[in-house]
Design an enzyme around this catalytic site. Structure first.
Site, PDB file in Angstrom:
ATOM      1  N   ASN A 190      -6.120   5.309   5.050  1.00 40.74           N
ATOM      2  CA  ASN A 190      -7.038   5.179   3.916  1.00 40.74           C
ATOM      3  C   ASN A 190      -8.392   4.787   4.495  1.00 40.74           C
ATOM      4  O   ASN A 190      -8.595   3.645   4.890  1.00 40.74           O
ATOM      5  CB  ASN A 190      -6.523   4.109   2.941  1.00 40.74           C
ATOM      6  CG  ASN A 190      -7.516   3.820   1.826  1.00 40.74           C
ATOM      7  OD1 ASN A 190      -8.476   4.570   1.627  1.00 40.74           O
ATOM      8  ND2 ASN A 190      -7.281   2.742   1.089  1.00 40.74           N
ATOM      9  N   TRP A 191      -9.278   5.776   4.518  1.00 42.77           N
ATOM     10  CA  TRP A 191     -10.581   5.524   5.154  1.00 42.77           C
ATOM     11  C   TRP A 191     -11.566   4.783   4.262  1.00 42.77           C
ATOM     12  O   TRP A 191     -12.659   4.444   4.702  1.00 42.77           O
ATOM     13  CB  TRP A 191     -11.179   6.863   5.634  1.00 42.77           C
ATOM     14  CG  TRP A 191     -10.655   7.297   6.961  1.00 42.77           C
ATOM     15  CD1 TRP A 191      -9.671   6.691   7.701  1.00 42.77           C
ATOM     16  CD2 TRP A 191     -11.100   8.418   7.738  1.00 42.77           C
ATOM     17  NE1 TRP A 191      -9.473   7.366   8.872  1.00 42.77           N
ATOM     18  CE2 TRP A 191     -10.336   8.433   8.920  1.00 42.77           C
ATOM     19  CE3 TRP A 191     -12.046   9.413   7.544  1.00 42.77           C
ATOM     20  CZ2 TRP A 191     -10.514   9.401   9.912  1.00 42.77           C
ATOM     21  CZ3 TRP A 191     -12.222  10.384   8.519  1.00 42.77           C
ATOM     22  CH2 TRP A 191     -11.461  10.377   9.693  1.00 42.77           C
ATOM     23  N   LYS A 192     -11.197   4.607   2.994  1.00 43.29           N
ATOM     24  CA  LYS A 192     -12.095   3.905   2.056  1.00 43.29           C
ATOM     25  C   LYS A 192     -13.498   4.516   2.138  1.00 43.29           C
ATOM     26  O   LYS A 192     -13.619   5.735   2.279  1.00 43.29           O
ATOM     27  CB  LYS A 192     -12.085   2.399   2.354  1.00 43.29           C
ATOM     28  CG  LYS A 192     -10.655   1.859   2.433  1.00 43.29           C
ATOM     29  CD  LYS A 192     -10.546   0.374   2.474  1.00 43.29           C
ATOM     30  CE  LYS A 192      -9.076  -0.006   2.536  1.00 43.29           C
ATOM     31  NZ  LYS A 192      -8.840  -1.440   2.404  1.00 43.29           N
ATOM     32  N   HIS A 220      -5.654   1.682  -6.315  1.00 44.36           N
ATOM     33  CA  HIS A 220      -5.814   0.792  -5.159  1.00 44.36           C
ATOM     34  C   HIS A 220      -6.414  -0.531  -5.636  1.00 44.36           C
ATOM     35  O   HIS A 220      -7.226  -0.549  -6.565  1.00 44.36           O
ATOM     36  CB  HIS A 220      -6.725   1.461  -4.124  1.00 44.36           C
ATOM     37  CG  HIS A 220      -6.761   0.691  -2.838  1.00 44.36           C
ATOM     38  ND1 HIS A 220      -7.530  -0.443  -2.690  1.00 44.36           N
ATOM     39  CD2 HIS A 220      -6.103   0.864  -1.675  1.00 44.36           C
ATOM     40  CE1 HIS A 220      -7.336  -0.927  -1.463  1.00 44.36           C
ATOM     41  NE2 HIS A 220      -6.478  -0.153  -0.831  1.00 44.36           N
ATOM     42  N   GLU A 224      -8.692  -2.340  -4.592  1.00 40.69           N
ATOM     43  CA  GLU A 224     -10.163  -2.399  -4.617  1.00 40.69           C
ATOM     44  C   GLU A 224     -10.713  -1.709  -5.865  1.00 40.69           C
ATOM     45  O   GLU A 224     -11.740  -2.114  -6.401  1.00 40.69           O
ATOM     46  CB  GLU A 224     -10.727  -1.792  -3.319  1.00 40.69           C
ATOM     47  CG  GLU A 224     -10.491  -2.733  -2.139  1.00 40.69           C
ATOM     48  CD  GLU A 224     -10.264  -2.039  -0.804  1.00 40.69           C
ATOM     49  OE1 GLU A 224     -10.572  -0.846  -0.673  1.00 40.69           O
ATOM     50  OE2 GLU A 224      -9.748  -2.711   0.111  1.00 40.69           O
ATOM     51  N   GLU A 272       1.128  -3.041  -1.800  1.00 41.92           N
ATOM     52  CA  GLU A 272       0.050  -3.625  -1.014  1.00 41.92           C
ATOM     53  C   GLU A 272      -0.298  -5.011  -1.562  1.00 41.92           C
ATOM     54  O   GLU A 272      -1.073  -5.116  -2.528  1.00 41.92           O
ATOM     55  CB  GLU A 272      -1.201  -2.746  -1.088  1.00 41.92           C
ATOM     56  CG  GLU A 272      -0.983  -1.339  -0.559  1.00 41.92           C
ATOM     57  CD  GLU A 272      -2.300  -0.708  -0.116  1.00 41.92           C
ATOM     58  OE1 GLU A 272      -2.441  -0.447   1.076  1.00 41.92           O
ATOM     59  OE2 GLU A 272      -3.184  -0.521  -0.967  1.00 41.92           O
ATOM     60  N   GLY A 319      -6.996  -5.943   4.373  1.00 39.59           N
ATOM     61  CA  GLY A 319      -8.240  -6.170   5.110  1.00 39.59           C
ATOM     62  C   GLY A 319      -8.422  -7.600   5.596  1.00 39.59           C
ATOM     63  O   GLY A 319      -9.508  -7.978   6.016  1.00 39.59           O
ATOM     64  N   SER A 324      -3.002  -4.727   6.210  1.00 38.37           N
ATOM     65  CA  SER A 324      -3.153  -5.111   7.625  1.00 38.37           C
ATOM     66  C   SER A 324      -2.016  -4.608   8.504  1.00 38.37           C
ATOM     67  O   SER A 324      -1.604  -5.275   9.454  1.00 38.37           O
ATOM     68  CB  SER A 324      -3.308  -6.635   7.752  1.00 38.37           C
ATOM     69  OG  SER A 324      -4.465  -7.069   7.049  1.00 38.37           O
ATOM     70  N   GLY A 378      -5.387   0.967   6.274  1.00 41.16           N
ATOM     71  CA  GLY A 378      -6.829   0.980   6.085  1.00 41.16           C
ATOM     72  C   GLY A 378      -7.550   0.887   7.416  1.00 41.16           C
ATOM     73  O   GLY A 378      -7.697   1.875   8.150  1.00 41.16           O
ATOM     74  N   GLY A 379      -7.982  -0.320   7.761  1.00 43.87           N
ATOM     75  CA  GLY A 379      -8.796  -0.534   8.957  1.00 43.87           C
ATOM     76  C   GLY A 379      -8.257   0.126  10.211  1.00 43.87           C
ATOM     77  O   GLY A 379      -9.013   0.751  10.972  1.00 43.87           O
TER      78      GLY A 379
HETATM   79  P1  PGA Z   1      -5.891  -2.564   5.543  1.00 41.85           P
HETATM   80  O1  PGA Z   1      -6.036  -1.761   4.163  1.00 41.85           O
HETATM   81  O2  PGA Z   1      -4.887  -1.845   6.370  1.00 41.85           O
HETATM   82  O3  PGA Z   1      -7.268  -2.558   6.128  1.00 41.85           O
HETATM   83  O4  PGA Z   1      -5.428  -3.949   5.177  1.00 41.85           O
HETATM   84  C1  PGA Z   1      -4.911  -1.200   3.537  1.00 41.85           C
HETATM   85  C2  PGA Z   1      -5.342  -0.553   2.252  1.00 41.85           C
HETATM   86  O5  PGA Z   1      -6.263  -1.069   1.609  1.00 41.85           O
HETATM   87  O6  PGA Z   1      -4.797   0.483   1.844  1.00 41.85           O
END
Ligand code: PGA
Length: 264
Positions: free
Chosen positions: A10-12, A107, A109, A180, A186, A226, A247-248
């Site tokens: 997930n590149w956001k 998600h 966010e 999640e 994050g 994470s 994500g990251g």
């Molecule tokens: P993260 O993000 O791996 O950076 O914690 C996961 C996500 O938001 O899907």
């Protein structure tokens, strides 16, 4: 039941086209050889599903670079209507038309910053399923909810409220649940494998209460929060953890590849 692992980046809101091009140049051949794939044959990956949810500006370059080796390209959000006066929105039909295979929905966010509700999550889930796209529905508890032992109730409410908007036909189509925990996204904090497995198994029982037994058994429930090259294997070994939403750690080709190979 054996379920094929599903590993999605997930590149956001990250990467310009140049950065993405550099990523694909490194990632494609490395993934290809790591999974012993057959090159540009349009054969799907056979031991594992790999997907990437990218910003809309990268749909085309991502499809061009990755589709030929079977990597699914996903959106990070969509609208539930087919078309209309909804400035700034993209419909499931438009995603399909652009060549995508699915979309994240709900998600944390989007829930936190853009007012996404369980009701809109359900509408999007149904719209994606009826357009023939794969919905990946994100759920998870906040830190406060976990500390108050409300994790299971929170996750159950998210799924059940969304399901009210999903038609019997939509419920019969494939979807994925991404568990999640909000406090793990994050932050560098990860649910322990035991904590994650417990919630994943619970989610499967909730699904079994509402769906045909076959659909509940087949549905993949993936973990996000994470996940990285160091913790992926331990998480992915658990019977109800069917993959990851990363994500990251998906922004660097080498790290993302290590997580993918941990799932094989
Ligand atoms: P993260 O993000 O791996 O950076 O914690 C996961 C996500 O938001 O899907």
């Amino acid at each position: 039941m054996k379920r094929k692992k599903f590993l999605a980046g997930n590149w956001k809101m990250h990467k310009l086209r140049g950065d993405a091009g550099d990523f694909f140049k490194e990632f494609k051949p490395a993934l290809n050889s790591a999974l012993n794939n057959t090159g540009d044959s349009r054969e799907p990956l056979n031991c594992i599903d790999v997907a990437m949810a990218v910003p809309a500006t990268l749909f085309d370059p991502a499809l061009l670079a990755m589709q030929s080796i079977g990597v699914k390209i996903l959106a990070q959000n969509c609208h539930w209507e087919k078309q209309g006066a909804y400035t700034g929105e993209i419909s499931p039909g438009m995603l399909l038309d652009a060549g995508l295979q699915g979309s994240l929905v709900g998600h944390s966010e989007r829930r936190q910053y853009f007012g996404e509700s369980d009701d809109s999550v359900g509408r999007k889930w149904d719209a994606l399923a009826s357009a023939g796209l794969l919905p990946i529905i994100c759920v998870g508890e906040s830190r406060t909810q976990r500390d108050a032992c409300e994790t299971m109730g929170a996750v159950r409410a998210q799924i059940e409220t969304a399901l009210l908007r999903v038609s019997p036909e939509g419920r019969s189509k494939e979807f994925i649940i991404a568990y999640e925990p909000v406090w793990a996204i994050g932050t560098g904090l990860t649910a322990t494998p035991a904590e994650a497995q417990e919630v994943h198994a619970f989610i499967r029982t909730v699904l079994a209460e509402h769906l045909a037994p076959k659909r509940a058994g087949e549905t993949r429930i993936i973990y996000g929060g994470s996940m990285n090259a160091a913790n992926a294997k331990e998480l992915l070994m658990n019977p109800d953890i069917d993959g990851g939403l990363i994500g990251g750690a998906s922004l660097k080709a080498e790290e993302f590849l290590k997580i993918i190979t941990a799932g094989v």
